[in-house]
Every structure is written in C-alpha cells, then in structure tokens.
Write a protein that holds these residues in place. Structure first.
Motif, PDB file in Angstrom:
ATOM      1  N   GLY A   1     117.393  16.442  31.313  1.00 37.05           N
ATOM      2  CA  GLY A   1     116.481  16.635  30.189  1.00 37.05           C
ATOM      3  C   GLY A   1     116.268  15.369  29.386  1.00 37.05           C
ATOM      4  O   GLY A   1     115.168  15.104  28.879  1.00 37.05           O
ATOM      5  N   PHE A   2     117.324  14.540  29.290  1.00 38.09           N
ATOM      6  CA  PHE A   2     117.232  13.308  28.509  1.00 38.09           C
ATOM      7  C   PHE A   2     116.334  12.251  29.157  1.00 38.09           C
ATOM      8  O   PHE A   2     116.004  11.256  28.519  1.00 38.09           O
ATOM      9  CB  PHE A   2     118.622  12.710  28.292  1.00 38.09           C
ATOM     10  N   LEU A   3     115.958  12.456  30.423  1.00 37.39           N
ATOM     11  CA  LEU A   3     114.989  11.542  31.026  1.00 37.39           C
ATOM     12  C   LEU A   3     113.711  11.491  30.193  1.00 37.39           C
ATOM     13  O   LEU A   3     113.083  10.438  30.055  1.00 37.39           O
ATOM     14  CB  LEU A   3     114.663  11.990  32.461  1.00 37.39           C
ATOM     15  N   MET A   4     113.341  12.642  29.656  1.00 38.23           N
ATOM     16  CA  MET A   4     112.162  12.689  28.789  1.00 38.23           C
ATOM     17  C   MET A   4     112.370  11.813  27.559  1.00 38.23           C
ATOM     18  O   MET A   4     111.473  11.077  27.129  1.00 38.23           O
ATOM     19  CB  MET A   4     111.882  14.136  28.380  1.00 38.23           C
ATOM     20  N   ALA A   5     113.574  11.878  26.989  1.00 35.36           N
ATOM     21  CA  ALA A   5     113.862  11.068  25.806  1.00 35.36           C
ATOM     22  C   ALA A   5     113.853   9.583  26.131  1.00 35.36           C
ATOM     23  O   ALA A   5     113.353   8.760  25.362  1.00 35.36           O
ATOM     24  CB  ALA A   5     115.220  11.465  25.225  1.00 35.36           C
ATOM     25  N   GLY A   6     114.402   9.229  27.286  1.00 39.92           N
ATOM     26  CA  GLY A   6     114.513   7.831  27.637  1.00 39.92           C
ATOM     27  C   GLY A   6     113.183   7.146  27.823  1.00 39.92           C
ATOM     28  O   GLY A   6     112.998   5.996  27.405  1.00 39.92           O
ATOM     29  N   PHE A   7     112.248   7.836  28.437  1.00 42.31           N
ATOM     30  CA  PHE A   7     110.968   7.204  28.717  1.00 42.31           C
ATOM     31  C   PHE A   7     109.882   7.573  27.710  1.00 42.31           C
ATOM     32  O   PHE A   7     108.750   7.102  27.823  1.00 42.31           O
ATOM     33  CB  PHE A   7     110.515   7.537  30.137  1.00 42.31           C
ATOM     34  N   ALA A   8     110.224   8.401  26.728  1.00 42.64           N
ATOM     35  CA  ALA A   8     109.240   8.776  25.713  1.00 42.64           C
ATOM     36  C   ALA A   8     108.608   7.556  25.031  1.00 42.64           C
ATOM     37  O   ALA A   8     107.374   7.488  24.903  1.00 42.64           O
ATOM     38  CB  ALA A   8     109.875   9.705  24.679  1.00 42.64           C
ATOM     39  N   PRO A   9     109.395   6.563  24.568  1.00 34.18           N
ATOM     40  CA  PRO A   9     108.761   5.418  23.897  1.00 34.18           C
ATOM     41  C   PRO A   9     107.771   4.675  24.784  1.00 34.18           C
ATOM     42  O   PRO A   9     106.649   4.356  24.340  1.00 34.18           O
ATOM     43  CB  PRO A   9     109.960   4.529  23.525  1.00 34.18           C
ATOM     44  N   SER A  10     108.143   4.388  26.032  1.00 36.15           N
ATOM     45  CA  SER A  10     107.237   3.628  26.893  1.00 36.15           C
ATOM     46  C   SER A  10     106.039   4.472  27.340  1.00 36.15           C
ATOM     47  O   SER A  10     104.914   3.955  27.447  1.00 36.15           O
ATOM     48  CB  SER A  10     107.987   3.092  28.118  1.00 36.15           C
ATOM     49  N   ILE A  11     106.257   5.774  27.575  1.00 34.91           N
ATOM     50  CA  ILE A  11     105.140   6.645  27.972  1.00 34.91           C
ATOM     51  C   ILE A  11     104.099   6.729  26.863  1.00 34.91           C
ATOM     52  O   ILE A  11     102.903   6.534  27.085  1.00 34.91           O
ATOM     53  CB  ILE A  11     105.654   8.053  28.330  1.00 34.91           C
ATOM     54  N   VAL A  12     104.567   7.027  25.661  1.00 33.14           N
ATOM     55  CA  VAL A  12     103.638   7.184  24.544  1.00 33.14           C
ATOM     56  C   VAL A  12     103.008   5.845  24.174  1.00 33.14           C
ATOM     57  O   VAL A  12     101.825   5.787  23.811  1.00 33.14           O
ATOM     58  CB  VAL A  12     104.337   7.822  23.328  1.00 33.14           C
ATOM     59  N   ALA A  13     103.759   4.763  24.295  1.00 29.87           N
ATOM     60  CA  ALA A  13     103.191   3.436  24.036  1.00 29.87           C
ATOM     61  C   ALA A  13     102.086   3.128  25.033  1.00 29.87           C
ATOM     62  O   ALA A  13     101.024   2.601  24.670  1.00 29.87           O
ATOM     63  CB  ALA A  13     104.280   2.371  24.099  1.00 29.87           C
ATOM     64  N   ALA A  14     102.296   3.467  26.313  1.00 32.89           N
ATOM     65  CA  ALA A  14     101.286   3.229  27.340  1.00 32.89           C
ATOM     66  C   ALA A  14     100.036   4.077  27.122  1.00 32.89           C
ATOM     67  O   ALA A  14      98.929   3.696  27.526  1.00 32.89           O
ATOM     68  CB  ALA A  14     101.869   3.503  28.716  1.00 32.89           C
ATOM     69  N   LEU A  15     100.193   5.218  26.453  1.00 29.98           N
ATOM     70  CA  LEU A  15      99.062   6.108  26.169  1.00 29.98           C
ATOM     71  C   LEU A  15      98.343   5.746  24.867  1.00 29.98           C
ATOM     72  O   LEU A  15      97.455   6.484  24.429  1.00 29.98           O
ATOM     73  CB  LEU A  15      99.546   7.556  26.091  1.00 29.98           C
ATOM     74  N   GLY A  16      98.734   4.650  24.264  1.00 30.30           N
ATOM     75  CA  GLY A  16      98.057   4.199  23.054  1.00 30.30           C
ATOM     76  C   GLY A  16      98.805   4.513  21.779  1.00 30.30           C
ATOM     77  O   GLY A  16      98.233   4.409  20.687  1.00 30.30           O
ATOM     78  N   GLY A  17     100.062   4.876  21.894  1.00 36.82           N
ATOM     79  CA  GLY A  17     100.830   5.226  20.709  1.00 36.82           C
ATOM     80  C   GLY A  17     101.090   4.070  19.768  1.00 36.82           C
ATOM     81  O   GLY A  17     101.414   4.294  18.594  1.00 36.82           O
ATOM     82  N   LEU A  18     100.950   2.833  20.253  1.00 36.78           N
ATOM     83  CA  LEU A  18     101.144   1.661  19.398  1.00 36.78           C
ATOM     84  C   LEU A  18      99.829   0.987  19.034  1.00 36.78           C
ATOM     85  O   LEU A  18      99.798  -0.181  18.652  1.00 36.78           O
ATOM     86  CB  LEU A  18     102.086   0.661  20.094  1.00 36.78           C
ATOM     87  N   GLU A  19      98.740   1.734  19.144  1.00 39.62           N
ATOM     88  CA  GLU A  19      97.429   1.262  18.748  1.00 39.62           C
ATOM     89  C   GLU A  19      97.005   1.964  17.467  1.00 39.62           C
ATOM     90  O   GLU A  19      97.612   2.974  17.070  1.00 39.62           O
ATOM     91  CB  GLU A  19      96.414   1.534  19.864  1.00 39.62           C
TER      92      GLU A  19
END
Length: 445
Positions: free
Chosen positions: A383-401
């Motif tokens: 389940g923690f795989l989701m937590a681990g890649f959440a920052p990079s996934i959301v960043a790639a989807l424009g979360g840091l724009e």
C-alpha cells in the motif's frame, strides 16, 4: 508534551511477561530513528538533490529527485516478504535490531556519496542503491514495532500503546526538519558541498542510543507462547496467503492513506517553494508544527480508538484529510503565515493523525500472531507504494505548476476515499482479546 504512562506492578521485565511501556518506548525510539533517516532523505530530495545529483536534468530535475524518494518503496515489498518471514519465524526483537542497523548504515553512506559534478551519473545511481537499502529496512520497522507493542499491550489499551510506534515517526520527522532548517539557511557554496551531508552523518549518533534501548527488550508473550505450542509456521507467507489474503488486500488499500503524509511532508514543501515563493525554512517549520501537534493528538486518538473502536477513528482521519488538504495548499499561495500554520496543524495533527495513530492496531489485529509480522509488513508496504511515488506522480501531472493544488487535492481525495472504503469492510476488533485475534492458528508438525 505527552508521556508514556508509568508501568503497573504487573508490567514487569522478563520473557513471557507483558512490558507495554518498555515496548512502546523501544518502538517510539526505533521509529524515530528510522523515520528521521527516511524524512531527511525526503527533505533533501525536495530541496537539495535536484542541484547536486541532477544538475543536467533541467526542468525535470525536481521530478527525478522526487522519484529517488519513491525508489525505497520499490524495495519495501521485497523487504516485507523477507523480514516478515523472519519476524514470524525467529521473533520480532531480532528483526527489529537488524532493521535499525541497516537503516543507520544506509543513511550514513548517503552522506558520504560523491555528487554529479564529481562522478557524473554514477552519483544518482549510488543514491538510488542507498535509498533501496533504506527501503528494505523500513519494510520491517513499523510492522515489527507495531507487532511488538500490540503483543505486549493490555487487551483494552492496544491502540494507545501501538500509537507510539507512529508517534515515533512524527518525532523523527520533527528532528529531520529541525536539523534541515539551519542547513537550508547556509550559503549555497557550503550547503551544496558539506552542509547537506551533516544531517545524514548525525543519524549515527541516534542509532547508537536506540540500539542499546532496543537490545534489552524481551520477545513478546504471544510469540513465546506460539513457539512453546509449536505454532510457528515454517512458511508464514503460505499460511498468510491461504488464510488471510482478504485481510492483506484490505490492508493494502487502507495503507494508501499514507500518501497524505508524503504529500504533506515532501510534495507540499516543493509546491510552497515553487508556486508560493515561500522561504524554504518556513515550509520546513510548517512540517515541524504539524508533527509537534501529532505528538499530542496521536496518543489521544489511540485512546479514543480503545473506547469506540478502530474503524470510526481511522475513517474520520482519512476523509478529514481529503477535506482540509485543498485549504492548506491554497494557503501556501498567500503571504498569511498564521493561516498556513493553522491549516498545517489542521491537516496533519487533527485529520491525518487520527488514521495514522490507529492503523498499527487496526491492521495488526486482522492477523493471528502466527503471521502478524508478515501480514502487517506485506500489506502496508504494498500500500505504501502509493505513498512513495505520490510526490513524483502528482508532480508529473502538473502538481508543481500554477493551479497544481487542484491535482494534489484530487489525488488526496481519491486515495482517502479508497482507504476509508476498504476500512468499512473490516471487522471491528477493539473488544477481541489479543489471544483470539485473527483466525485459528494451524499446528505445525
């Protein structure tokens, strides 16, 4: 500050005796060390590593750096199978000693790594290898500490005592942020050469202290009883998948809620700096404030779960996190520091802390002592795989724009609903005696 309660006369040392206070303290300290190391890496991945390990990556440097944070979560399911096996075969305490030493060695090694300017792409490769070692260690830490605390705790106070395992993670994150605050204030020339290494080297001191605390802790009465009655499974994984596969799946989905922590502690830092133009030290102080609040609230949520049950407290924590996260992110685009700190406390200390405090007992009580370590480790780490890649996934989807708070908030809402929905399908176990938790164990020939 909250303190662990004083032991009663019946809580005496010795094999086969319940020592809940000592077990909670050992779990708190071990988790603090493990997650000091873990969150030091997260802070560095957000603020330091893009400059020294990925300087040629251009606009992708932040995403690549955050991806290294997630690599530990690839190793964690593998470590969960291995460490879970030995935790159920040879005991919780021995495995917890191993995870402590492995995490300390990996973290110290990161502080010694060459940078991209020195060895090129070999530098991020070595960084990933060390991060994988951290992941292997973390795979067994929380499962082992939670199993240890639960099996030492009185039947009617299991959630309170196991909550100290996760409260230790908050202590580790506070320490990590506090040490990183002066690091980010250093002149760039020193910060990107020697300064960033200091927090990684300092972990060795805390590891040594915790090693001696944990070394004196006895094995749990439940494990000793299973060993005496010849109920130690030769292949815990086989028993787990045959008898408890539904519970493993349930834990995997519930554990998605851990993504709130990595969004809060890693992605939001990058968002505040990139979009809100916030000072780096302020973003770290927000994390410190939220975690200090959790030091107080999590034991209280644990006590509440001992009174009304695990499910309502966990479900509240998951859904409340989704509701308040957008307000926190939007506040980071303003100059209202008081509002930012208030919402930081609301997100982490009053919302997420409820689920975080309760899950060690909630998940662990789904399994018998025969496979508890394995079930808890494998279920949470998948389940923690989701937590681990959440920052990079959301960043790639424009979360840091600009406007990225929408993507981050939607992501948080989705994982919160999945976690809460899975929790609703679980049995309520807060009134079940420890010896009767899980299914009937199988005799081992």
């Amino acid at each position: 500050m909250t303190t662990t309660p004083k032991p009663s006369a019946s809580e005496t040392d010795g094999a086969g005796k319940r020592t809940p206070v000592k077990a909670a303290l050992a779990s708190f300290m071990g988790s603090a060390v493990e997650y000091y190391d873990f969150f030091i890496f997260g802070s560095a991945a957000a603020l330091i590593f893009p400059h020294i390990f990925f300087p040629d990556a251009g606009t992708n440097a932040a995403v690549m750096s955050l991806a290294t944070f997630g690599f530990a979560y690839i190793a964690r399911p593998i470590g969960a199978v291995i460490l879970g096996h030995f935790g159920d075969r040879i005991g919780r305490q021995k495995v917890l000693m191993f995870t402590l030493v492995l995490m300390g060695a990996a973290t110290f090694a990161i502080g010694c790594l060459p940078t991209f300017d020195q060895v090129g792409w070999l530098a991020p490769i070595l960084l990933v290898v060390a991060r994988l070692m951290q992941g292997l260690s973390a795979a067994g830490e929380q499962a082992g500490a939670s199993s240890m605390s639960l099996e030492h705790a009185p039947d009617n106070r299991r959630s309170f005592f196991t909550s100290w395992t996760l409260t230790g993670t908050q202590g580790g994150q506070i320490l990590a942020a506090m040490i990183f605050i002066p690091v980010v204030a250093m002149p760039d020339e020193f910060k990107f050469s020697i300064g960033w290494r200091i927090p990684f080297w300092l972990s060795a001191v805390v590891v040594v202290v915790t090693f001696f605390i944990r070394r004196s802790l006895h094995e749990t009465p439940e494990f000793e009883k299973a060993k005496k009655n010849n109920e130690i499974a030769k292949l815990p994984l086989a028993v787990l998948l045959r008898v408890h596969w539904r519970d493993v799946l349930r834990v995997v989905l519930c554990a998605f809620i851990a993504a709130v922590s990595t969004v809060y502690g890693t992605l939001a830092i990058s968002y505040g700096k990139t979009i809100g133009n916030m000072d780096e030290s302020i973003t770290l102080w927000l994390v410190v404030a939220g975690n200090i609040g959790a030091l107080i609230s999590q034991p209280l949520f644990g006590m509440l779960a001992d009174k009304i049950g695990r499910k309502p407290v966990f479900i509240y924590g998951a859904l409340a996190s989704a509701v308040v996260m957008p307000f926190y992110l939007r506040s980071m685009e303003t100059s209202n520091t008081l509002l930012q700190f208030g919402l930081s406390l609301l997100v982490f200390s009053c919302a997420y802390a409820a689920a975080n405090a309760v899950w060690p007992s909630f998940y662990a009580e789904m399994f018998s002592s025969q496979v508890r370590f394995s079930g808890l480790a494998i279920g949470t780490q998948l389940g923690f795989l989701m937590a681990g890649f959440a920052p990079s996934i959301v960043a790639a989807l424009g979360g840091l724009e600009p406007g990225g708070w929408v993507q981050i908030s939607l992501f948080t809402a989705v994982i919160a609903v999945i976690s809460a929905g899975s929790a609703m399908t679980a049995r309520e176990t807060y009134r079940v005696p420890t010896s009767q938790l899980g299914h009937t164990v199988e005799k081992v020939a």
